[in-house]
Motif scaffolding. Structure first.
Motif, short mmCIF file in Angstrom:
data_model
loop_
_atom_site.label_atom_id
_atom_site.label_comp_id
_atom_site.label_asym_id
_atom_site.label_seq_id
_atom_site.Cartn_x
_atom_site.Cartn_y
_atom_site.Cartn_z
N ILE A 299 20.20 76.26 -14.57
CA ILE A 299 21.57 76.76 -14.48
C ILE A 299 22.52 75.58 -14.36
O ILE A 299 22.44 74.79 -13.40
N VAL A 300 23.40 75.44 -15.33
CA VAL A 300 24.39 74.37 -15.35
C VAL A 300 25.71 74.90 -14.79
O VAL A 300 26.30 75.82 -15.36
N GLU A 301 26.15 74.35 -13.68
CA GLU A 301 27.37 74.82 -13.02
C GLU A 301 28.59 74.20 -13.69
O GLU A 301 28.67 72.97 -13.86
N LEU A 302 29.54 75.04 -14.05
CA LEU A 302 30.71 74.61 -14.82
C LEU A 302 31.98 74.52 -13.96
O LEU A 302 33.07 74.42 -14.50
N PHE A 303 31.81 74.51 -12.65
CA PHE A 303 32.95 74.46 -11.74
C PHE A 303 32.85 73.22 -10.85
O PHE A 303 31.81 72.56 -10.77
N GLU A 304 33.93 72.93 -10.18
CA GLU A 304 33.96 71.89 -9.14
C GLU A 304 34.47 72.53 -7.87
O GLU A 304 35.60 73.02 -7.83
N GLN A 305 33.64 72.57 -6.84
CA GLN A 305 34.05 73.21 -5.59
C GLN A 305 35.15 72.40 -4.92
O GLN A 305 35.14 71.18 -4.92
N LEU A 306 36.10 73.13 -4.33
CA LEU A 306 37.21 72.52 -3.60
C LEU A 306 37.12 72.92 -2.13
O LEU A 306 36.50 73.93 -1.78
N PRO A 307 37.74 72.15 -1.24
CA PRO A 307 37.73 72.52 0.18
C PRO A 307 38.38 73.89 0.38
O PRO A 307 39.34 74.24 -0.30
N SER A 308 37.85 74.64 1.30
CA SER A 308 38.42 75.95 1.60
C SER A 308 39.81 75.79 2.19
O SER A 308 40.13 74.80 2.85
N LEU A 309 40.64 76.78 1.95
CA LEU A 309 42.00 76.76 2.48
C LEU A 309 42.00 77.21 3.94
O LEU A 309 41.12 77.97 4.37
N PRO A 310 42.98 76.75 4.74
CA PRO A 310 43.07 77.20 6.13
C PRO A 310 43.22 78.72 6.20
O PRO A 310 43.83 79.35 5.34
N ASN A 311 42.63 79.30 7.21
CA ASN A 311 42.74 80.74 7.49
C ASN A 311 42.22 81.60 6.33
O ASN A 311 42.71 82.72 6.11
N SER A 312 41.24 81.09 5.58
CA SER A 312 40.69 81.84 4.46
C SER A 312 39.28 82.33 4.73
O SER A 312 38.61 82.85 3.83
N ASN A 313 38.79 82.13 5.98
CA ASN A 313 37.43 82.53 6.33
C ASN A 313 36.41 81.84 5.42
O ASN A 313 35.39 82.41 5.03
N ASP A 314 36.72 80.56 5.07
CA ASP A 314 35.84 79.73 4.23
C ASP A 314 35.55 80.36 2.87
O ASP A 314 34.45 80.22 2.32
N ALA A 315 36.54 81.07 2.32
CA ALA A 315 36.36 81.66 0.99
C ALA A 315 36.08 80.56 -0.03
O ALA A 315 36.69 79.48 0.01
N PHE A 316 35.17 80.85 -0.94
CA PHE A 316 34.80 79.87 -1.96
C PHE A 316 35.99 79.57 -2.87
O PHE A 316 36.65 80.48 -3.37
N ARG A 317 36.25 78.30 -3.08
CA ARG A 317 37.40 77.86 -3.88
C ARG A 317 36.94 76.77 -4.83
O ARG A 317 36.21 75.85 -4.44
N ALA A 318 37.34 76.86 -6.09
CA ALA A 318 36.85 75.91 -7.09
C ALA A 318 37.82 75.83 -8.25
O ALA A 318 38.76 76.63 -8.37
N LYS A 319 37.57 74.87 -9.13
CA LYS A 319 38.33 74.74 -10.37
C LYS A 319 37.35 74.40 -11.48
O LYS A 319 36.20 74.00 -11.22
N PRO A 320 37.73 74.56 -12.75
CA PRO A 320 36.83 74.21 -13.85
C PRO A 320 36.45 72.73 -13.81
O PRO A 320 37.26 71.86 -13.49
N ALA A 321 35.19 72.44 -14.14
CA ALA A 321 34.73 71.06 -14.20
C ALA A 321 35.33 70.35 -15.41
O ALA A 321 35.72 70.99 -16.39
N SER A 322 35.37 69.04 -15.35
CA SER A 322 35.87 68.26 -16.48
C SER A 322 34.85 68.26 -17.61
O SER A 322 33.65 68.46 -17.41
N GLY A 323 35.34 68.02 -18.81
CA GLY A 323 34.45 67.92 -19.96
C GLY A 323 33.45 66.80 -19.82
O GLY A 323 32.29 66.93 -20.23
N GLU A 324 33.88 65.66 -19.24
CA GLU A 324 32.95 64.53 -19.07
C GLU A 324 31.78 64.91 -18.18
O GLU A 324 30.63 64.56 -18.46
N ARG A 325 32.07 65.64 -17.09
CA ARG A 325 30.98 66.01 -16.19
C ARG A 325 30.03 67.00 -16.83
O ARG A 325 28.81 66.89 -16.69
N ILE A 326 30.58 67.98 -17.55
CA ILE A 326 29.72 68.94 -18.24
C ILE A 326 28.85 68.24 -19.28
O ILE A 326 27.66 68.54 -19.42
N SER A 327 29.40 67.29 -19.99
CA SER A 327 28.62 66.54 -20.97
C SER A 327 27.47 65.81 -20.31
O SER A 327 26.35 65.75 -20.84
N ALA A 328 27.71 65.23 -19.13
CA ALA A 328 26.64 64.54 -18.40
C ALA A 328 25.56 65.52 -17.97
O ALA A 328 24.36 65.21 -18.04
#
Length: 328
Positions: A259-288
């Motif tokens: 399984i190739v993960e296509l996201f980049e996890q970001l720190p959880s926001l305050p008062n979010s109960n540690d909800a998962f937060r992420a953004k799309p990975a860069s093309g360079e990282r996916i290529s690697a």
């Protein structure tokens, strides 16, 4: 436009443009294609409002990127704040629209969102009760579902992820292995495709090993392991943690997926109960990641996940659960 945003757009455009020339190699099981053979889909309630035309657009892009299988991560969510069952009509739509594109569906069993809470408890009583309850729900689906009768049915997915940290002790493995064996046997009565489930390398210190855990599991149950590369959370160095398990599976000639993960996890926001937060990975990282995947020895390279991380050319951050259907 940011550099990462541009490179990701360029990577997606290149992948889609090369679809015609590479499609013959997709889904061959050779592990050598430069494209994905399957992708996960995490269904949410917002998906109920997507029009058929939008599903067709997404499925067409999914097929253009090489996938001939969609893995529904779950068919129902319960035990959390927002219980939801995926409507049968929506699953049927995926079967029918997918069939026209040569895409099959692996259906996820219902998922109790109390999984990680049960694992965090001390002792085995609470975990034993949780496993018993979850098993009953899964067996009800395995024994009575109509999906195995569909022409595009590719088997079942068990949405409970395994790591070496939470299953290091003999006491816990004595609960886990019979549980998995009973579910694998029930799955085998309806389909020849082994029950699939994901596993990952935990960075938490423990005496347990991932290879040791799976050696015990595979002695008792026929399953299809799906190895999460963990790069979205831990970076490219996470492949080293998976290496002993990869070696075990290749030595025992057990088919497995990467399984190739296509996201980049970001720190959880305050008062979010540690909800998962992420953004799309860069093309360079996916290529690697794909450079590693092509020589990994896996039967298939599985995206996690084309929806949502490759469906938009923006670099938007997302917090889960989310209403992705309203954002495209």
């Amino acid at each position: 436009m940011s550099d990462s945003q541009f490179s990701r757009r360029a990577w997606l455009s290149l992948a889609a443009a090369s679809a015609a020339s590479l499609v013959a190699g997709c889904g061959s099981g050779s592990g050598t294609t430069e494209k994905f053979q399957a992708t996960f889909l995490q269904p949410w309630q917002s998906y109920e409002t997507l029009p058929v035309a939008e599903w067709r657009r997404r499925l067409k892009l999914t097929r253009d990127l090489g996938c001939n299988e969609i893995i529904l991560q779950w068919s129902a969510l319960y035990g959390g704040s927002y219980p939801w069952t995926m409507p049968e009509g929506l699953i049927q739509l995926l079967f029918e629209e997918g069939r026209s594109l040569g895409i099959g569906i692996r259906v996820g069993l219902p998922y109790d969102e109390g999984w990680w809470k049960a694992l965090s408890g001390k002792g085995t009583r609470r975990l034993s009760e949780f496993l018993g309850s979850a098993q009953a729900v899964c067996l009800e689906t395995l024994n009575n579902s109509r999906w195995p009768d569909q022409a595009g049915f590719r088997g079942w997915y068990l949405p409970y992820e395994l790591d070496q940290y939470n299953w290091a002790t003999t006491e816990r493995r004595d609960l886990l292995i019979p549980w998995l064996s009973a579910l694998a046997d029930a799955s085998a009565r309806r389909t020849a495709q082994p029950l699939a489930l994901s596993t990952f390398y935990s960075r938490l210190a423990t005496t347990g090993t991932l290879a040791g855990l799976w050696s015990d599991i595979l002695d008792a149950a026929q399953l299809r392991p799906m190895l999460q590369d963990g790069v979205g959370v831990a970076g490219l160095g996470n492949y080293a943690g998976l290496e002993p398990l990869r070696g075990l599976l290749r030595e025992r000639k057990v088919p497995f997926d990467l399984i190739v993960e296509l996201f980049e996890q970001l720190p959880s926001l305050p008062n979010s109960n540690d909800a998962f937060r992420a953004k799309p990975a860069s093309g360079e990282r996916i290529s690697a990641q794909m450079d590693v995947a092509r020589s990994y020895g896996a039967d298939r390279i599985v995206a996690f996940a084309i929806d949502p991380w490759l469906l938009s050319s923006t670099d938007n951050e997302m917090t889960f659960p989310y209403s992705w259907g309203t954002q495209v």
